[in-house]
Each structure stands twice: as C-alpha cells, then as structure tokens.
Design an enzyme around this catalytic site. Structure first.
Site, PDB file in Angstrom:
ATOM      1  N   ASN A  42       0.852  -1.196   0.000  1.00 39.11           N
ATOM      2  CA  ASN A  42       0.000   0.000   0.000  1.00 39.11           C
ATOM      3  C   ASN A  42       0.887   1.246   0.000  1.00 39.11           C
ATOM      4  O   ASN A  42       1.974   1.268   0.599  1.00 39.11           O
ATOM      5  CB  ASN A  42      -1.012  -0.010   1.138  1.00 39.11           C
ATOM      6  N   GLU A  44       0.341   5.252   0.621  1.00 35.58           N
ATOM      7  CA  GLU A  44      -0.592   6.304   1.046  1.00 35.58           C
ATOM      8  C   GLU A  44      -0.113   7.676   0.589  1.00 35.58           C
ATOM      9  O   GLU A  44       0.976   7.830   0.017  1.00 35.58           O
ATOM     10  CB  GLU A  44      -0.757   6.221   2.573  1.00 35.58           C
ATOM     11  N   ASN A  45      -0.966   8.682   0.828  1.00 42.60           N
ATOM     12  CA  ASN A  45      -0.691  10.031   0.364  1.00 42.60           C
ATOM     13  C   ASN A  45      -1.286  11.024   1.357  1.00 42.60           C
ATOM     14  O   ASN A  45      -2.325  10.734   1.965  1.00 42.60           O
ATOM     15  CB  ASN A  45      -1.322  10.224  -1.030  1.00 42.60           C
ATOM     16  N   ALA A  46      -0.650  12.185   1.478  1.00 40.89           N
ATOM     17  CA  ALA A  46      -1.154  13.232   2.373  1.00 40.89           C
ATOM     18  C   ALA A  46      -2.567  13.643   1.985  1.00 40.89           C
ATOM     19  O   ALA A  46      -3.366  14.014   2.847  1.00 40.89           O
ATOM     20  CB  ALA A  46      -0.218  14.434   2.350  1.00 40.89           C
ATOM     21  N   TYR A  48      -5.480  11.926   1.338  1.00 36.67           N
ATOM     22  CA  TYR A  48      -5.779  10.521   1.641  1.00 36.67           C
ATOM     23  C   TYR A  48      -6.339   9.688   0.486  1.00 36.67           C
ATOM     24  O   TYR A  48      -5.895   8.568   0.259  1.00 36.67           O
ATOM     25  CB  TYR A  48      -6.725  10.417   2.841  1.00 36.67           C
ATOM     26  N   CYS A  53      -4.121   0.640  -2.518  1.00 38.69           N
ATOM     27  CA  CYS A  53      -3.980  -0.611  -1.775  1.00 38.69           C
ATOM     28  C   CYS A  53      -2.905  -1.507  -2.403  1.00 38.69           C
ATOM     29  O   CYS A  53      -2.614  -1.426  -3.605  1.00 38.69           O
ATOM     30  CB  CYS A  53      -5.296  -1.388  -1.785  1.00 38.69           C
ATOM     31  N   GLU A  55      -3.033  -4.708  -3.083  1.00 35.72           N
ATOM     32  CA  GLU A  55      -3.520  -5.643  -4.108  1.00 35.72           C
ATOM     33  C   GLU A  55      -3.610  -4.969  -5.464  1.00 35.72           C
ATOM     34  O   GLU A  55      -3.204  -5.520  -6.490  1.00 35.72           O
ATOM     35  CB  GLU A  55      -4.922  -6.170  -3.735  1.00 35.72           C
ATOM     36  N   CYS A  86     -10.186  -4.993   0.353  1.00 36.66           N
ATOM     37  CA  CYS A  86     -11.300  -4.038   0.413  1.00 36.66           C
ATOM     38  C   CYS A  86     -12.219  -4.248  -0.797  1.00 36.66           C
ATOM     39  O   CYS A  86     -11.893  -4.971  -1.749  1.00 36.66           O
ATOM     40  CB  CYS A  86     -10.774  -2.601   0.451  1.00 36.66           C
ATOM     41  N   CYS A  89     -10.745  -3.320  -4.282  1.00 36.81           N
ATOM     42  CA  CYS A  89      -9.788  -4.325  -4.771  1.00 36.81           C
ATOM     43  C   CYS A  89     -10.523  -5.585  -5.247  1.00 36.81           C
ATOM     44  O   CYS A  89     -10.135  -6.196  -6.252  1.00 36.81           O
ATOM     45  CB  CYS A  89      -8.778  -4.674  -3.686  1.00 36.81           C
TER      46      CYS A  89
END
Ligand code: THU
Length: 130
Positions: A42, A44-46, A48, A53, A55, A86, A89
């Site tokens: 995964n 992530e980013n500031a 959001y 993910c 997968e 999730c 995915c």
C-alpha cells in the site's frame, strides 16, 4: 513458486509499505497463470484518497507489464485478523480473474483462503456490458 514462497513474497512487501497515516502495512503477491509473480504494497498520500492498496498496486503493475490472467493472490497484514481485500480491490480482481484464489494472512502468518465469488457474490463484470 510454491504457496509458501508466494506467502513469503507478500510478507516481504510489508516492509515496503508507505503507510505513515494509517500505520497499517499491507503486502501482496500476485501469481499469473504462467507462474510470473508481481508484488505490491500500500502507498498512502497526504491527500488521503490518492493512496493505493497493495492488491491493486500488484494487479496494475501486472497489467502494465502485459499480464491479465491471474491464478492466486496473497494479501498479508500484521494484525490479528486476516487481511482481507477491500471492496474496490475485490472489484478490480473481478475484472481480470473471476475465479481468483485469495489467500489472506494475519500477522502470525496464518492463512484463510477464499474464492473471489465468496468475497464478491453476484458480481458485475465485463460481460455485463456486452
Ligand atoms: N489496505 C490495503 O492495502 N489493502 C486492503 O485491501 C485493505 C486496506 C490499505 C489501504 C490503507 O493504506 C491501509 O491499508 C488502511 O486502510
């Protein structure tokens, strides 16, 4: 690659996860029908929603390299619960591999295996558009 090797590849990706916001690392290892393996974590980013993910990272990497037929995917987490994919995915898996096997790992390395149709019953797919 054996099942155990595929599991180890997903677990190894936990260390590559970029998850400074959730602190919830996820690793994935995707096996194509010819045995080729693509991995993902995964990211992530500031901002959001821009995060991705593990997968989908693995699946999109495979597609970008010309692979669209998949046999199984291992999803690894470090929690006590099995790390299940999730909803988004699951839908992306459905696009390419309606019969995919999904092997979910918890932090102890224990597994629970599902078919995609168990996780996403009565699903919508490419054939519904024709
Ligand atoms: N995450 C995944 O990578 N795969 C899943 O199927 C469940 C959620 C990630 C997204 C986010 O970076 C973090 O786990 C917490 O939701």
């Amino acid at each position: 690659m054996t099942r155990e090797e595929l599991k180890a590849a997903a677990i190894a990706m936990l260390d590559r996860a970029y998850c400074p916001y959730s602190h919830f690392p996820v690793g994935a290892a995707l096996e194509c029908d010819d045995g080729t393996v693509f991995t993902g974590c995964n990211v992530e980013n500031a901002a959001y929603p821009a995060g991705l993910c593990a997968e989908r990272n693995a699946i999109f990497h495979a597609v970008a390299e010309g692979y669209t037929r998949f046999r199984r995917i291992v999803v690894a987490g470090r929690g006590t619960d099995y790390c299940v994919p999730c909803g988004i995915c699951r839908q992306v898996m459905r696009e390419f591999a309606p019969d995919l096997e999904i092997i979910c790992l918890n932090g102890g390395g224990e597994e629970q295996s599902f078919t995609l149709s168990q996780l996403l019953p009565h699903s919508f797919g490419p054939e519904h558009l024709s």
